[in-house]
Write a protein that holds these residues in place. Structure first.
Motif, PDB file in Angstrom:
ATOM      1  N   UNK A   1     -11.646   6.968  -2.672  1.00  0.00           N
ATOM      2  CA  UNK A   1     -11.406   5.523  -2.607  1.00  0.00           C
ATOM      3  C   UNK A   1     -10.631   5.032  -3.826  1.00  0.00           C
ATOM      4  N   UNK A   2     -10.944   5.559  -4.984  1.00  0.00           N
ATOM      5  CA  UNK A   2     -10.244   5.127  -6.196  1.00  0.00           C
ATOM      6  C   UNK A   2      -8.810   5.631  -6.265  1.00  0.00           C
ATOM      7  N   UNK A   3      -8.469   6.591  -5.411  1.00  0.00           N
ATOM      8  CA  UNK A   3      -7.130   7.155  -5.423  1.00  0.00           C
ATOM      9  C   UNK A   3      -6.334   6.856  -4.164  1.00  0.00           C
ATOM     10  N   UNK A   4      -6.795   5.890  -3.391  1.00  0.00           N
ATOM     11  CA  UNK A   4      -6.059   5.413  -2.219  1.00  0.00           C
ATOM     12  C   UNK A   4      -6.090   3.889  -2.219  1.00  0.00           C
ATOM     13  N   UNK A   5      -5.159   3.306  -1.492  1.00  0.00           N
ATOM     14  CA  UNK A   5      -5.066   1.843  -1.427  1.00  0.00           C
ATOM     15  C   UNK A   5      -5.825   1.264  -0.245  1.00  0.00           C
ATOM     16  N   UNK A   6      -6.127   2.118   0.713  1.00  0.00           N
ATOM     17  CA  UNK A   6      -6.805   1.647   1.902  1.00  0.00           C
ATOM     18  C   UNK A   6      -7.174   2.815   2.791  1.00  0.00           C
ATOM     19  N   UNK A   7      -7.772   2.493   3.936  1.00  0.00           N
ATOM     20  CA  UNK A   7      -8.234   3.537   4.847  1.00  0.00           C
ATOM     21  C   UNK A   7      -7.942   3.164   6.285  1.00  0.00           C
TER      22      UNK A   7
ATOM     23  N   UNK B   1       0.848  -1.184   0.000  1.00  0.00           N
ATOM     24  CA  UNK B   1       0.000   0.000   0.000  1.00  0.00           C
ATOM     25  C   UNK B   1       0.887   1.239   0.000  1.00  0.00           C
ATOM     26  N   UNK B   2       0.524   2.179  -0.839  1.00  0.00           N
ATOM     27  CA  UNK B   2       1.310   3.403  -0.839  1.00  0.00           C
ATOM     28  C   UNK B   2       0.522   4.604  -0.304  1.00  0.00           C
ATOM     29  N   UNK B   3      -0.814   4.531  -0.293  1.00  0.00           N
ATOM     30  CA  UNK B   3      -1.601   5.668   0.196  1.00  0.00           C
ATOM     31  C   UNK B   3      -2.757   5.204   1.074  1.00  0.00           C
ATOM     32  N   UNK B   4      -2.930   5.905   2.184  1.00  0.00           N
ATOM     33  CA  UNK B   4      -3.975   5.576   3.159  1.00  0.00           C
ATOM     34  C   UNK B   4      -4.855   6.810   3.369  1.00  0.00           C
ATOM     35  N   UNK B   5      -6.147   6.627   3.224  1.00  0.00           N
ATOM     36  CA  UNK B   5      -7.130   7.660   3.525  1.00  0.00           C
ATOM     37  C   UNK B   5      -7.421   7.607   5.018  1.00  0.00           C
ATOM     38  N   UNK B   6      -7.406   8.761   5.662  1.00  0.00           N
ATOM     39  CA  UNK B   6      -7.661   8.818   7.105  1.00  0.00           C
ATOM     40  C   UNK B   6      -8.954   9.577   7.355  1.00  0.00           C
ATOM     41  N   UNK B   7      -9.852   8.942   8.107  1.00  0.00           N
ATOM     42  CA  UNK B   7     -11.106   9.591   8.448  1.00  0.00           C
ATOM     43  C   UNK B   7     -11.672   8.953   9.713  1.00  0.00           C
ATOM     44  N   UNK B   8     -12.594   9.637  10.329  1.00  0.00           N
ATOM     45  CA  UNK B   8     -13.195   9.085  11.536  1.00  0.00           C
ATOM     46  C   UNK B   8     -14.102  10.092  12.210  1.00  0.00           C
ATOM     47  N   UNK B   9     -14.440   9.748  13.439  1.00  0.00           N
ATOM     48  CA  UNK B   9     -15.354  10.597  14.195  1.00  0.00           C
ATOM     49  C   UNK B   9     -14.818  12.011  14.342  1.00  0.00           C
ATOM     50  N   UNK B  10     -15.731  12.944  14.289  1.00  0.00           N
ATOM     51  CA  UNK B  10     -15.396  14.330  14.621  1.00  0.00           C
ATOM     52  C   UNK B  10     -15.476  14.459  16.138  1.00  0.00           C
ATOM     53  N   UNK B  11     -14.824  15.459  16.667  1.00  0.00           N
ATOM     54  CA  UNK B  11     -14.789  15.634  18.125  1.00  0.00           C
ATOM     55  C   UNK B  11     -16.200  15.720  18.704  1.00  0.00           C
ATOM     56  N   UNK B  12     -17.092  16.436  18.021  1.00  0.00           N
ATOM     57  CA  UNK B  12     -18.458  16.571  18.554  1.00  0.00           C
ATOM     58  C   UNK B  12     -19.227  15.258  18.486  1.00  0.00           C
ATOM     59  N   UNK B  13     -18.872  14.356  17.528  1.00  0.00           N
ATOM     60  CA  UNK B  13     -19.506  13.029  17.477  1.00  0.00           C
ATOM     61  C   UNK B  13     -19.199  12.243  18.754  1.00  0.00           C
ATOM     62  N   UNK B  14     -18.030  12.528  19.307  1.00  0.00           N
ATOM     63  CA  UNK B  14     -17.567  11.815  20.500  1.00  0.00           C
ATOM     64  C   UNK B  14     -17.899  12.563  21.789  1.00  0.00           C
ATOM     65  N   UNK B  15     -18.484  13.743  21.659  1.00  0.00           N
ATOM     66  CA  UNK B  15     -18.780  14.552  22.838  1.00  0.00           C
ATOM     67  C   UNK B  15     -17.517  15.134  23.460  1.00  0.00           C
ATOM     68  N   UNK B  16     -16.472  15.308  22.659  1.00  0.00           N
ATOM     69  CA  UNK B  16     -15.214  15.860  23.155  1.00  0.00           C
ATOM     70  C   UNK B  16     -15.139  17.320  22.720  1.00  0.00           C
TER      71      UNK B  16
END
Length: 173
Positions: free
Chosen positions: A124-130, A1-16
């Motif tokens: 997604x088409x421009x990354x190898x994974x997430x 893998x050469x590229x990883x997409x990073x995403x996840x909860x926003x701070x407010x989703x977590x109540x932080x």
């Protein structure tokens, strides 16, 4: 893998709403562990979308890791005007995403809902994974991106879960 997409909860989703809470320290410890593993396996690009919360915490760790590892960081915003109405503190965090190796926006501004689907497909088409901080039992709009990821053959998905964080917290000193 050469590229990883990073995403996840926003701070407010977590109540932080305060970055100094112990939960953020645990999350950052997990991020550092996981990002180091990706980089040691040869990942060359970390791709962000410019969301606050998990992505900002990953970006902070990634910038520190650039001192030790040879990799690039990119931000691909959905809209050029992303965050323009955010408060000053969030604008400062957003500016960190503009201080990376590559910055681009998919669209100048919102025009129709299909832009979100097309943007997800492009990512997604421009990354190898997430690398995602997401639990399907605690749904957010990230479910749409995850659905498209799962439809792709051979698309790698590494999830950080609440169970992972609980395990790490038990061993955290």
């Amino acid at each position: 893998m050469s590229s990883i997409l990073i995403s996840g909860y926003r701070a407010f989703d977590l109540g932080i709403f305060d970055e100094k809470v112990p939960q953020v320290k645990i999350i950052k410890k997990a991020i550092e562990r996981d990002l180091k593993k990706f980089l040691e396996e040869g990942v060359e690009w970390l791709i962000f979308t410019g969301n606050l919360g998990f992505e900002v915490w990953c970006l902070e760790i990634a910038k520190d890791l650039q001192k030790e590892y040879d990799f690039q960081i990119a931000t691909i915003f959905i809209f050029e005007n992303q965050g323009e109405n955010w408060n000053e503190a969030n604008q400062a965090k957003l500016s960190l995403f503009r201080q990376v190796d590559f910055v681009k926006s998919a669209y100048p501004r919102y025009e129709n809902p299909s832009q979100f689907r097309e943007y997800n497909q492009f990512l997604i088409h421009n990354t190898d994974g997430a690398y995602l901080f997401y639990d399907e039992e605690r749904e957010t709009n990230l479910k749409y991106l995850l659905t498209v990821m799962k439809e792709q053959e051979d698309y790698f998905i590494k999830k950080l879960t609440f169970d992972d964080l609980n395990d790490l917290a038990e061993n955290f000193s």
